[in-house]
Design an enzyme around this catalytic site. Structure first.
Site, short mmCIF file in Angstrom:
data_model
loop_
_atom_site.label_atom_id
_atom_site.label_comp_id
_atom_site.label_asym_id
_atom_site.label_seq_id
_atom_site.Cartn_x
_atom_site.Cartn_y
_atom_site.Cartn_z
N GLY A 107 0.82 -1.20 0.00
CA GLY A 107 0.00 0.00 0.00
C GLY A 107 0.86 1.25 0.00
CB ALA A 108 0.57 4.42 -1.89
CG ASP A 109 -1.40 3.21 3.53
OD1 ASP A 109 -0.99 2.32 2.76
OD2 ASP A 109 -2.27 2.99 4.39
CG ASP A 129 -0.94 4.38 9.29
OD1 ASP A 129 -1.82 4.98 9.94
OD2 ASP A 129 -0.66 4.67 8.12
#
Length: 259
Positions: A107-109, A129
């Protein structure tokens, strides 16, 4: 300034980066991002509320885990900034050694979190996160992988949706691990259970990798869990936004050097 977007399944966090720090941040429901013009209305509203002007926005960088809205950001950047947006990917962050089987699936996050952790701590840090899911990411000399847990809010919603007799309860840490009524039973299981799972996973990582790690949290509920997790040492609400900004800076530096 740089407009930055952390696009999650439930919420999107927007921010402004002035080259040194995040100077503004706003949150909206990802479901409200449907066209480039509607998104522009949201951005203008946030900027006006913060007494800022869209003319100060020069570029856009996005970390998105919702592919269905990526075209909206592309059309927005082309129409209102006359630019192509920059999308965060593990492949693009080639200064980090991604020691996992399929970095392109990350995931980009999570990529942004690792980038920020490397810039701010260099190595031996775990990022927790809190969002729809809770992600744990391990940065040693290399990125080593991590875990995904169901988020506490998601757990609560699942209970209310699938167990007819269970009441809706606030997302609040109970005073005791031993629930004395149904609401405190639910809070103990979902919230304390999440904290204990995080601590247990971190302890397991350290045993497997034979080293100690610093632990930083981010995301909407990250601060609340400092009070109950024995391992989370610091809360940084802007960690993901900073990682997106650092990615953009490296991308621009590479673009300049390749000309």
């Amino acid at each position: 300034m740089l407009l930055i977007a952390d696009v999650g399944n439930t919420h999107t966090v927007l921010g402004l980066w002035n080259g040194k720090k995040v100077v503004e941040r706003w949150r909206l429901g990802t479901s409200h991002i449907s066209t480039e013009d509607e998104f522009m209305v949201h951005v203008n509203h946030f900027l006006e509320f913060s007494q800022r002007s869209f003319k100060d926005v020069k570029d856009l960088c996005v970390a998105s885990v919702v592919p269905s809205v990526n075209d909206v950001f592309t059309y927005f950047a082309r129409k209102y900034l006359d630019k192509e947006p920059i999308f965060v990917t593990a492949k693009g962050a080639n200064w980090i050694d991604w020691n996992v089987r399929t970095p392109q699936e990350m995931g980009a996050d999570r990529v942004a979190n690792v980038i920020a952790a490397k810039r701010e701590f260099e190595k031996d840090v775990i990022v927790v996160d809190f969002g729809t899911a809770v992600t744990l990411d391990i940065l040693s000399e290399k990125y080593e992988g991590g875990s995904i847990l169901i988020g506490p809010k998601t757990s609560l919603k699942a209970l209310f949706s699938n167990a007819a007799k269970l009441p809706t309860v606030p997302e609040k840490l109970p005073n005791s691990a031993i629930g004395k009524d149904t609401p405190s039973n639910i809070q103990s299981g979902t919230l304390l259970g999440t904290a204990f799972a995080i601590d247990g996973l971190i302890n397991a990582y350290e045993r497997e990798l034979s080293k100690k790690f610093k632990v930083v949290s981010t995301g909407g509920e990250g601060k609340m869990f400092i009070g109950i997790s024995k391992r989370i040492e610091k809360y940084d609400p802007d960690l993901t936004l900073k990682g997106i900004s650092f990615y953009y800076e490296e991308w621009k530096r590479h673009e300049s050097s390749s000309r």
